[in-house]
Design an enzyme around this catalytic site. Structure first.
Site, PDB file in Angstrom:
ATOM      1  N   LYS A  77       0.830  -1.202   0.000  1.00 46.15           N
ATOM      2  CA  LYS A  77       0.000   0.000   0.000  1.00 46.15           C
ATOM      3  C   LYS A  77       0.868   1.259   0.000  1.00 46.15           C
ATOM      4  O   LYS A  77       1.713   1.443   0.869  1.00 46.15           O
ATOM      5  CB  LYS A  77      -0.907  -0.011   1.235  1.00 46.15           C
ATOM      6  N   LYS A 103      -2.143  -1.596  -4.019  1.00 49.29           N
ATOM      7  CA  LYS A 103      -3.103  -0.510  -3.778  1.00 49.29           C
ATOM      8  C   LYS A 103      -2.363   0.829  -3.793  1.00 49.29           C
ATOM      9  O   LYS A 103      -1.374   0.960  -3.078  1.00 49.29           O
ATOM     10  CB  LYS A 103      -3.782  -0.729  -2.429  1.00 49.29           C
TER      11      LYS A 103
END
Length: 342
Positions: A213, A266
């Site tokens: 992320k 992500k």
């Protein structure tokens, strides 16, 4: 002119032959979207009879647990195999108690979903930003918490104390029926800590989906939906710098070594290079999260009449799959399948 005519006559490879009609394009298409590709995000909160619109995520809502059954039936009817849950607690505190409480919002939601459709996979997003009063992803070094250390900078995230909380919450969510635990805070050692505590507590069957992320600017609408904006600073001290790719592969390698069953990238579209290299270099299933900012931008441009909502949404999803995603978390999941005639 004679030279040009000769050259044209010798043009044997004409790729346009395979693009001439809709059915020809279908026949040679390399990448197709199906219901098997999607994971649908759900935002759940305490209360009853609640279906609260999220202004920055058109068509999306915060739902109370009693409204989950209808949503689950629609998701299942479309053939979507999994949902990912984000909880909004009734009360927040320094350590995010609601996240590991047996009657916390996500454990309650998991049980309700499994009562409606036991076969629908439930992924528990495992983080603390929604549950803490400071909005960060773990225990923060501030004077009013018991782990405060004046030798450390104010606002520093206590990594290893946070691992203890992640273990507690993961056990609680697994006990409620979660099929997959998805640590999303980029806390060092989170996969190993969660895997070890699940295995030692008889939850070896529960999978771990690890987030890779970035500290991205694409998360704004999500923070409205999950009510999780940090109250000070940002998350750059623990989430990845969007400028880095090599570091992402160090994170991926560590998470696989620690026992991650699935690796998730992500945001998706800004990081298709990372997703593609993940697919090329590792056999682990690859997920990608088409995040709230991606969804909101497409909707905003479509509302201005600048783009075709359906075509752009489907194109972006197809490109995420083409880059190597085995599964896509997307707010478009239900709409995409309706557009595709699922």
């Amino acid at each position: 002119m004679a030279y040009e005519a000769t050259w044209h006559a010798n043009l044997k490879v004409r790729l346009r032959r395979l693009r001439l009609s809709k059915n020809m394009r279908r026949l040679v298409r390399e990448t197709d979207l199906t219901s098997d590709d999607f994971i649908y995000p759900l935002f759940v909160r305490h209360g009853a009879g609640i279906k609260l619109p999220v202004e920055s995520l058109p068509g999306k809502h915060q739902l109370s647990v009693d409204n989950l059954a209808a949503e689950v039936r629609e998701i299942s009817a479309l053939g979507i195999p999994a949902v990912i849950l984000f909880g909004i607690p009734e009360h927040k505190d320094w350590c995010g108690t609601d996240n590991f409480a047996e009657d916390g919002i996500v454990p309650r939601a998991i049980r309700a979903i499994k009562e409606t459709d036991p076969d629908l996979l439930v992924i528990s997003d495992m983080c603390f930003c929604q549950y803490t009063d400071h909005g960060h992803c773990g225990i923060i070094n501030i004077p009013d918490n018991p782990h405060y250390d004046p030798a450390l900078p104010p606002g520093y995230l206590h990594n290893d104390h946070t691992l203890d909380l992640l273990q507690q919450a993961s056990l609680t969510h697994a006990g409620a029926g979660a099929d997959i635990i998805a640590p999303s805070g980029m806390i060092d050692g989170a996969v190993a800590a969660i895997r070890s505590t699940l295995d030692s507590d008889g939850a070896q069957h529960v999978a771990v989906m690890s987030y890779i992320k970035y500290a991205s600017a694409f998360y704004g609408p999500f923070r409205d939906a999950a009510e999780s904006a940090p109250q000070f600073g940002d998350r750059s001290q623990y989430q990845m710098d969007p400028a880095n790719q090599r570091q992402a592969f160090k994170e991926i390698s560590l998470d696989i070594e620690e026992g991650a069953d699935i690796i998730m990238i992500k945001p998706a579209l800004p990081n298709l290079d990372v997703l593609s290299r993940l697919r090329e270099n590792h056999s682990v299933p690859a997920a990608a999260y088409q995040v709230s900012g991606e969804y909101a931008m497409i909707h905003a441009a479509a509302q201005r009449g600048w783009i075709d909502l359906e075509r752009v949404a489907l194109e972006s999803l197809t490109c995420i799959k083409r880059a190597g995603a085995d599964m896509i978390i997307s707010y478009f999941a239900k709409d995409a399948l309706k557009w595709l005639g699922a």
